[in-house]
Design an enzyme around this catalytic site. Sequence first.
Site, PDB file in Angstrom:
ATOM      1  N   SER A 188       1.177  -1.769   0.214  1.00 16.96           N
ATOM      2  CA  SER A 188       0.269   0.078   0.066  1.00 16.96           C
ATOM      3  C   SER A 188       0.709   1.261   0.202  1.00 16.96           C
ATOM      4  CB  SER A 188      -0.954   0.056   1.514  1.00 16.96           C
ATOM      5  OG  SER A 188      -0.695  -0.244   2.009  1.00 16.96           O
TER       6      SER A 188
ATOM      7  N   ASP B 255       0.138   0.303   5.590  1.00 12.24           N
ATOM      8  CA  ASP B 255       0.335   1.848   5.438  1.00 12.24           C
ATOM      9  C   ASP B 255      -0.387   2.679   5.319  1.00 12.24           C
ATOM     10  OD1 ASP B 255       3.121   0.216   5.841  1.00 12.24           O
ATOM     11  OD2 ASP B 255       4.009   0.745   3.943  1.00 12.24           O
TER      12      ASP B 255
ATOM     13  N   LYS C 229      -3.183   4.452  11.665  1.00 10.43           N
ATOM     14  CA  LYS C 229      -2.078   3.600  12.562  1.00 10.43           C
ATOM     15  C   LYS C 229      -1.202   4.311  12.855  1.00 10.43           C
ATOM     16  CE  LYS C 229       1.373   0.197   9.425  1.00 10.43           C
ATOM     17  NZ  LYS C 229       2.325  -0.441   8.298  1.00 10.43           N
TER      18      LYS C 229
END
Length: 333
Positions: A62, A96, A168
């Site tokens: 990603s 990500d 994240k």
Amino acid sequence: MPERLPAIALLATGGTIAGAQSEDAAHAYRAGAVPVGQLLAAVPGLERLARIQAEQVANVGSQNMTHAVWAELARRIEALCRDPAVDGIVVTHGTDTLEETAYFLSLVIRHDKPLVLVGAMRPATAPGADGPANLFHAVALAGNAAARGRGPLVVMNEDIHYAREVQKVACAGVNAFASPNRGRAGVMRGSAASFFSRNDTLHSTASAFSLQALEAAGWPRVDVVHAGVGLDGELVDFLAARSRGIVLAGVGDGNATDLALRALQRAAGAGVAVVRASRTGSGRVARNVEVDDDALGFIAAGELSPQKARILLMLGLSLTQDPAALQDFFDRY
């Protein structure tokens, strides 16, 4: 067993959840190496949850996600949302940029059908791989009527997050996702979902944005400038000549050096949309606190991270260049 299992469409895009370890190093792996059929076969009990139709939309780590893949993914989701035979949709994705894709989809998919994004922090071939459990929860959630109307949801490590809130927050470990400002949307326990709250910002069916308007505007270029000690105005001046918008990943409350702020003021004066966000990871950047946004022509990002502020500004610029109207988007989305 229910009389009819829900029909779930699964769109695979690659990522760690489909990763395979290298032979020479247990910690190294290649993202997107495992085909979607093999992913599904690794999830015990999935056949008792739903009838699944799977397709590979992309196969990338990603970090290499692109606007072109976003467009293809959004078009496919739109078609599936219009299909009455499909009850819910799951998207497998690298971690990500998972939060960015989820937020983008929340603003361009104008449907209330359950849509769940899921990834993994360990590759599919790793001991203790978290992908199978995460995928089990994602399919269960996509088939749950309680997920309807909440916009895209993210499931990781048994936690349910709203697209706008999720981040994240760690580069490794299975507990790498959180919703720092407003908290988790809920939790999964087996195949059951428990929701704690309902998101009250605009998204999905209430969104003013569309993929069509974005493509017609040519995907307005928006860049992010990361503030730090000694930041001068040269980078800002460089980007201002090339970009429709600039997001400041500012220190503290969306702040930066005097030199950088003066360069951003020059950019705003030249018609570049300038948004102040914070690099801290949580909190709310409000207007005219520390920085005089009214005088400088800036926009305050509110709770949005720099990466999500970039997405909203890009979509906002597909409709208007008026700073007041753009600020209204940031206040409501």
